[in-house]
Design an enzyme around this catalytic site. Structure first.
Site, PDB file in Angstrom:
ATOM      1  N   TYR A 146       0.816  -1.217   0.000  1.00  0.00           N
ATOM      2  CA  TYR A 146       0.000   0.000   0.000  1.00  0.00           C
ATOM      3  C   TYR A 146       0.849   1.267   0.000  1.00  0.00           C
ATOM      4  O   TYR A 146       0.343   2.356  -0.226  1.00  0.00           O
ATOM      5  CB  TYR A 146      -0.958   0.023   1.205  1.00  0.00           C
ATOM      6  CG  TYR A 146      -1.962  -1.127   1.232  1.00  0.00           C
ATOM      7  CD1 TYR A 146      -2.110  -1.969   0.140  1.00  0.00           C
ATOM      8  CD2 TYR A 146      -2.751  -1.352   2.341  1.00  0.00           C
ATOM      9  CE1 TYR A 146      -3.011  -3.011   0.162  1.00  0.00           C
ATOM     10  CE2 TYR A 146      -3.664  -2.389   2.378  1.00  0.00           C
ATOM     11  CZ  TYR A 146      -3.785  -3.219   1.280  1.00  0.00           C
ATOM     12  OH  TYR A 146      -4.678  -4.250   1.310  1.00  0.00           O
ATOM     13  N   LYS A 195       4.072 -15.324   2.545  1.00  0.00           N
ATOM     14  CA  LYS A 195       3.946 -16.099   1.305  1.00  0.00           C
ATOM     15  C   LYS A 195       5.384 -16.395   0.862  1.00  0.00           C
ATOM     16  O   LYS A 195       5.814 -16.038  -0.239  1.00  0.00           O
ATOM     17  CB  LYS A 195       3.160 -15.262   0.277  1.00  0.00           C
ATOM     18  CG  LYS A 195       2.749 -16.009  -0.963  1.00  0.00           C
ATOM     19  CD  LYS A 195       1.636 -17.014  -0.750  1.00  0.00           C
ATOM     20  CE  LYS A 195       1.373 -17.788  -2.020  1.00  0.00           C
ATOM     21  NZ  LYS A 195       0.510 -18.965  -1.821  1.00  0.00           N
ATOM     22  N   ASP A 227      -2.379 -18.226   2.438  1.00  0.00           N
ATOM     23  CA  ASP A 227      -3.571 -18.918   1.919  1.00  0.00           C
ATOM     24  C   ASP A 227      -4.045 -19.976   2.916  1.00  0.00           C
ATOM     25  O   ASP A 227      -5.250 -20.134   3.164  1.00  0.00           O
ATOM     26  CB  ASP A 227      -3.323 -19.525   0.528  1.00  0.00           C
ATOM     27  CG  ASP A 227      -1.917 -20.083   0.361  1.00  0.00           C
ATOM     28  OD1 ASP A 227      -1.096 -19.927   1.277  1.00  0.00           O
ATOM     29  OD2 ASP A 227      -1.639 -20.692  -0.684  1.00  0.00           O
ATOM     30  N   ASP A 251      -4.738  -6.778   6.260  1.00  0.00           N
ATOM     31  CA  ASP A 251      -5.962  -6.071   5.894  1.00  0.00           C
ATOM     32  C   ASP A 251      -7.078  -7.091   5.631  1.00  0.00           C
ATOM     33  O   ASP A 251      -8.201  -6.988   6.143  1.00  0.00           O
ATOM     34  CB  ASP A 251      -5.672  -5.250   4.626  1.00  0.00           C
ATOM     35  CG  ASP A 251      -6.812  -4.321   4.254  1.00  0.00           C
ATOM     36  OD1 ASP A 251      -7.757  -4.213   5.039  1.00  0.00           O
ATOM     37  OD2 ASP A 251      -6.746  -3.723   3.164  1.00  0.00           O
ATOM     38  N   ASP A 255     -10.286  -8.644   8.502  1.00  0.00           N
ATOM     39  CA  ASP A 255     -11.723  -8.579   8.232  1.00  0.00           C
ATOM     40  C   ASP A 255     -12.363  -9.966   8.332  1.00  0.00           C
ATOM     41  O   ASP A 255     -13.490 -10.113   8.815  1.00  0.00           O
ATOM     42  CB  ASP A 255     -11.992  -7.977   6.844  1.00  0.00           C
ATOM     43  CG  ASP A 255     -12.178  -6.474   6.918  1.00  0.00           C
ATOM     44  OD1 ASP A 255     -11.754  -5.886   7.942  1.00  0.00           O
ATOM     45  OD2 ASP A 255     -12.727  -5.869   5.981  1.00  0.00           O
TER      46      ASP A 255
END
Ligand code: NAD
Length: 360
Positions: A146, A195, A227, A251, A255
């Protein structure tokens, strides 16, 4: 010495829920014999109305002079509020980004906890919900994808967009240190999510996290691919204690972790820098649809205040006391509208605050 707490009541339900959190903090202070010195800080929509901008220098300085800041939420209804006719950098949310930057808040904490009494609201399989869960996601907040360089170009009729994901060792180290410190106050386990089978930034993330782990031999470190983590959160969330991860993965996972608890009105959060300072706030927004009605759930904000006592002020017993009082009130069957279920007693914002303060 008095605890110096800056208070951003904010917009919408912000002032209503912050009032209840202060009530509970005051009750805890009276019980445990400490003092609190509050400083009001105007930020967000209310600051636009008063000063023409969402975050003034004075507000930043007041926040910097505090040991911690307790915040309600800021913002209004984007469709109807005049704040959203202003350019983006003048809108309420710009104040939030500005204060995070001014205070160098690089770590975001989001607890995901399923209360015994609210298991019915959990969307997971009944046997998974029955086991319960209590974990915290620590998301790196100021680096990664970001904040990397980005561009969109067109070459030979082909449009191409590039985003870069970069992390330096010090950015990873300071986030990892926070995660291990927090794990020490909990069940002493850190799951670092990356990852590393594909990304160089993740391989560095893993290396630096392992270096930091050497200073915390009492804390177990495990690595998990993102994942797999997304699957494990719905399959077996009870396995997690502190989940440490970079900005974008955090992020998305935070959620997901919020969703499985079933109610936004119960979700606290904190943003931390490399001192003991923290900005503590509910995960939800200013809920303009219910503002001023006295029905908002203040528990997320009260839990945020408990986190403040634990992580900024190292007052673990006082934080435990508040969390226990919330459990008692839920056990006795009191609920605000958002978590109401059959056979329970419906109460408003103020009454919920009173009940929790009384049970301390
Ligand atoms: P929201 O979280 O404010 O509301 C979503 C839904 O959840 C609404 O139905 C609301 O009534 C309900 N809800 C939220 N908190 C609740 C509580 N404590 N008790 C009971 N119900 C609750 O999200 P939104 O509607 O997308 O955003 C509203 C405004 O809040 C926007 O201006 C947005 O930018 C802002 N916002 C601010 C923050 C922050 O201050 N950190 C975070 C998110 C959104």
């Amino acid at each position: 010495m008095a605890l110096k707490i800056g208070v951003i009541a904010g917009d919408g339900i912000g002032p209503e829920v912050v009032r209840e959190a202060q009530k509970v903090l005051d009750a805890s202070a009276a019980k445990h014999g400490f003092e609190i010195d509050y400083t009001e800080i105007c930020m967000g929509g209310c600051s636009i109305d008063r000063f023409g901008e969402p975050l003034t220098e004075e507000a930043k300085n007041k926040a910097k002079a505090s040991d911690a800041v307790l915040m309600g939420s800021i913002g209004g209804n984007a469709a109807t509020s005049p704040w959203y006719r202003l350019p983006p950098q003048k809108r309420p949310e710009a104040g939030l980004l500005g204060i995070r930057k001014a205070l160098n808040l690089f770590a975001n904490l989001r607890p995901s906890l399923l209360y015994e009494e609210l298991k019915g609201a959990c969307p997971l399989r009944a046997d998974t919900a029955e086991k319960g869960f209590d974990f915290i996601i620590l998301r790196e907040l100021t680096g990664g994808l970001y904040f990397g360089e980005r561009q969109t170009i067109e070459e030979n009729g082909i449009r191409k967009a590039v985003d870069t994901l970069a992390y330096s060792d010090f950015e990873i180290r300071r986030a990892a240190v926070k995660a291990f410190e927090i794990a020490r106050k909990r069940r002493k386990k850190v799951t670092s999510v990356d990852k590393a089978n594909v990304l160089d930034s993740s391989r560095l993330w893993r290396k630096v996290t392992e270096e930091v782990a050497k200073d915390y031999p009492d804390v177990v470190l495990e690595h998990m691919l993102v994942d797999n983590c997304a699957m494990q959160i719905v399959k077996d969330p009870a396995q997690f204690d502190v989940v440490l991860t970079e900005n974008m993965f955090g992020d998305i996972l935070s959620d997901e972790a919020a969703m499985i608890t079933g109610s936004i009105g119960m979700l606290s959060s904190a943003s931390l820098n490399d001192t003991k300072f923290g900005l503590y706030e509910p995960s939800g927004g200013s809920a303009p649809d219910i503002a001023g009605k006295g029905i908002a759930n203040p528990i997320a904000t009260i839990l945020s205040a408990a986190m403040m006592l634990r992580f900024t002020f190292d007052r673990d017993a006082e934080a435990d006391g508040i969390e226990e009082a919330i459990r008692k009130v839920l056990k006795e069957g009191y609920r605000t509208g958002d978590i109401m279920s059959e056979g329970c007693t419906k109460v408003g914002t103020e009454k919920m605050g009173d009940l929790i303060a009384e049970r301390l």
